[in-house]
Design a protein around this motif. Structure first.
Motif, PDB file in Angstrom:
ATOM      1  N   ILE A 203      43.947  42.264  42.857  1.00 45.53           N
ATOM      2  CA  ILE A 203      43.488  41.294  42.029  1.00 45.53           C
ATOM      3  C   ILE A 203      43.234  40.135  42.688  1.00 45.53           C
ATOM      4  N   ALA A 204      44.302  39.868  43.503  1.00 47.00           N
ATOM      5  CA  ALA A 204      44.208  38.381  44.364  1.00 47.00           C
ATOM      6  C   ALA A 204      43.031  38.493  45.219  1.00 47.00           C
ATOM      7  N   GLN A 205      42.394  39.422  45.926  1.00 50.06           N
ATOM      8  CA  GLN A 205      41.560  39.433  46.625  1.00 50.06           C
ATOM      9  C   GLN A 205      40.237  39.429  45.758  1.00 50.06           C
ATOM     10  N   VAL A 206      39.974  40.039  44.679  1.00 49.92           N
ATOM     11  CA  VAL A 206      38.805  40.124  43.909  1.00 49.92           C
ATOM     12  C   VAL A 206      38.595  38.727  42.758  1.00 49.92           C
ATOM     13  N   VAL A 207      39.629  38.327  42.501  1.00 45.36           N
ATOM     14  CA  VAL A 207      39.428  37.442  41.272  1.00 45.36           C
ATOM     15  C   VAL A 207      38.897  36.009  41.790  1.00 45.36           C
ATOM     16  N   LYS A 208      37.789  35.464  41.309  1.00 45.52           N
ATOM     17  CA  LYS A 208      37.526  34.094  41.681  1.00 45.52           C
ATOM     18  C   LYS A 208      37.633  33.278  40.238  1.00 45.52           C
ATOM     19  N   GLY A 209      37.814  31.937  40.806  1.00 45.79           N
ATOM     20  CA  GLY A 209      37.814  31.177  39.507  1.00 45.79           C
ATOM     21  C   GLY A 209      39.073  31.003  38.885  1.00 45.79           C
ATOM     22  N   SER A 210      40.077  31.796  38.957  1.00 43.98           N
ATOM     23  CA  SER A 210      41.306  31.577  38.493  1.00 43.98           C
ATOM     24  C   SER A 210      42.313  31.639  39.641  1.00 43.98           C
ATOM     25  N   THR A 211      43.598  30.954  39.112  1.00 40.26           N
ATOM     26  CA  THR A 211      44.759  31.077  40.096  1.00 40.26           C
ATOM     27  C   THR A 211      45.431  32.356  39.578  1.00 40.26           C
TER      28      THR A 211
END
Ligand code: KIV
Ligand code: ZN
Length: 514
Positions: free
Chosen positions: A61-69
């Protein structure tokens, strides 16, 4: 933005750990991306130290998600914090969320630590977290039942050690609104360094007060609120995000506060979560329940026809529920379909739209009228969730059904490694026979926990939705499928479970080898 309340979503951590809501890593990724699109400020992706599987999920999730902490939870323990830091390392905006209990009850009976030991642990572990990550949240577990002066001391130490957000959970859902709100006011006035950090609420719903308590905290200065989609979570659940967000929006003149949430995505994300976990929402659930915008009584309908605001405080479109009942059919084109999906709150990219259009055409051939519920089912199916290695080719049912009968199912399956299998089995009924045939053919042994079938719309050609939950090798797997034939939907739902299990095993084998 005037005054911004940060939405911290813990569906993937506090929500996912509750019975009936577990998700595999690919499912968590689908939801995390939806949460980012929804405009969630902070996504709590999981408890990284819990297992290699949880670590992988948080890391992906950390690698893929953009725009949210992206936050990872950890106890106040060196190993937990190091795992959390490693899991969120690649995030655009990483956060470590570390917690320890501060109530006498928890410290004495659960932690078996003295007050001073707990304070030392906070100082050491918050400082460690801060040395690994710029953004650190500290939670005083069971905060609402903690002795005030001690709680204030614990927060002061956390702030001195580098915490940027301090969270005061109502872990057991014991607080009542005026009291919980006043606690925030008191802490903000009495904790040294309070002005340097964001105060956060985290409420459980044991007394049905989670949302009311969260709003009371916000009124008293909390600018982060921890919540879940559909209010899923431990025991009676966590505060429901859709309710908090819509209360702030609908009563904006009262609160004078905003969130970054794109409210039109609330309903689609709620449906997505139901599709992923199989955990339904009550019909009368605020904002996202089936009846939330239905007006049945004659007096209400009469008022609504004259002026909608007589009985409607927000419009269904604001949360992504469509009011129109436009029906599509086999002559409807791609543009009409794309437009309808947009109205329903689903933005599909080119590939997903192509898949959805093909599914729509197949459905429209089998069924004269295609309703919004059918389209929603198609949109969920185009979310990129896993398929294969098994595929259903055909099902045949033979024999008498009913009391004392044992019909036979003949199932034909293919496997991506090239195998073709035909398997027959008898059962107490056609579903039992089919499920046994699939079990024998795939070698997947499981305990069936839940099986449900429901109609998605009206009419004899309505689509049936089947949901299956099974337990295998220590965890639950959910499957869901839709078809105009409920037997086919049932077989496909079980096959989805088999595929999910197979993918999960392959993923574990990969990470063991790495
Ligand atoms: O309910 C609770 O106290 C929690 C903390 C770990 C934040 O979930
Ligand atoms: Zn919690």
């Amino acid at each position: 933005m005037s005054d911004h309340v940060r939405i911290f979503d813990t569906t993937l951590r506090d929500g996912e750990q509750s019975p009936g809501c577990s998700m595999t890593t690919p499912q968590k990724l689908v939801l995390a991306q939806q949460l980012a699109e929804l405009g969630v400020d902070i996504i709590e992706a999981g408890f990284a130290a819990a297992s290699p599987d949880d670590f992988n999920a948080v890391q992906s999730i950390a690698q893929v998600v953009k725009g949210s902490t992206v936050a990872a939870l950890s106890r106040c323990q060196r190993h937990d914090i190091e795992r959390a830091a490693a899991a969120v390392e690649k995030a655009e905006r990483p956060r470590i969320h570390t917690f320890i209990a501060t109530s006498d009850l928890h410290m004495e009976h659960k932690l078996r630590m003295s007050r001073n030991e707990v304070l030392d642990s906070i100082a050491t572990h918050v400082a460690l977290a801060r040395s690994l990550c710029e953004d650190v949240e500290f939670s005083a577990e069971d905060g609402s039942r903690s002795e005030r002066e001690f709680l204030a001391k614990a927060l002061e130490i956390a702030i001195e050690a580098g915490a940027t957000t301090v969270n005061i959970p109502d872990t057991v859902g014991y607080a009542v609104p005026a009291e919980y709100g006043e606690l925030f006011a008191w802490l903000r006035a009495n904790v040294r360094g309070a002005e340097k950090v964001i105060f956060s609420s985290h409420c459980h719903d044991d007394l049905g007060l989670a949302v009311a308590n969260s709003l009371a905290a916000i009124e008293n200065g909390a600018r982060q609120v921890e919540c879940t989609i559909n209010g899923i979570g431990e025991r009676a659940g966590n505060a429901a995000m859709e309710e908090i967000v819509m209360a702030l929006r609908t009563r904006r003149p009262y609160y004078g506060l905003e969130t970054r949430i794109n409210t039109q995505r609330l309903y689609p994300v709620s449906r997505q979560l139901v599709a992923l976990t199989g955990s339904q929402v009550a019909r009368n659930k605020a904002i996202v329940g089936e009846n939330a915008f239905a007006h049945e009584s004659g007096i209400h309908q009469h008022g609504m026809l004259r002026n909608r605001s007589t009985y409607e405080i927000m419009s269904p479109e604001d949360v992504g529920v469509s009011r129109s009942s436009l029906v599509l059919g086999k002559h409807s084109g791609r543009a009409a379909l794309a437009d309808r999906f947009k109205t329903l709150g689903h933005t599909l990219d080119e590939d997903a739209l192509n898949r959805a259009f093909a599914a729509f055409k197949t459905l429209a051939d089998r069924k004269k009228e295609v309703y919004d519920a059918d389209l929603e089912a198609i949109a969920m199916g185009s979310s990129g969730d896993e398929t294969g290695p098994w595929q259903l080719v055909s099902i045949r049912i033979a024999g008498r059904i009913g009391q004392g009968a044992s019909p036979e199912a003949l199932i034909e399956l293919t496997h991506e490694d090239g195998r073709k299998l035909r398997q027959a089995a008898m059962g107490d009924g056609p579903v039992h026979a089919m499920f046994s045939a699939i079990e024998f053919a795939t070698g997947f042994h499981y305990g069936l926990k839940d099986y449900q079938v429901r109609s998605l719309s009206t009419g004899v050609d309505a689509q049936g939705e089947a949901r299956v939950t099974v337990h295998a090798e220590g965890r639950d797997y959910h499957g869901r499928a839709v078809s105009t034939d409920v037997l086919e939907a049932s077989a496909l739902a079980l096959l989805e479970v088999v595929n999910r299990f197979a993918r999960h095993r392959a993923l574990l084998a990969q990470s063991d080898a790495a």
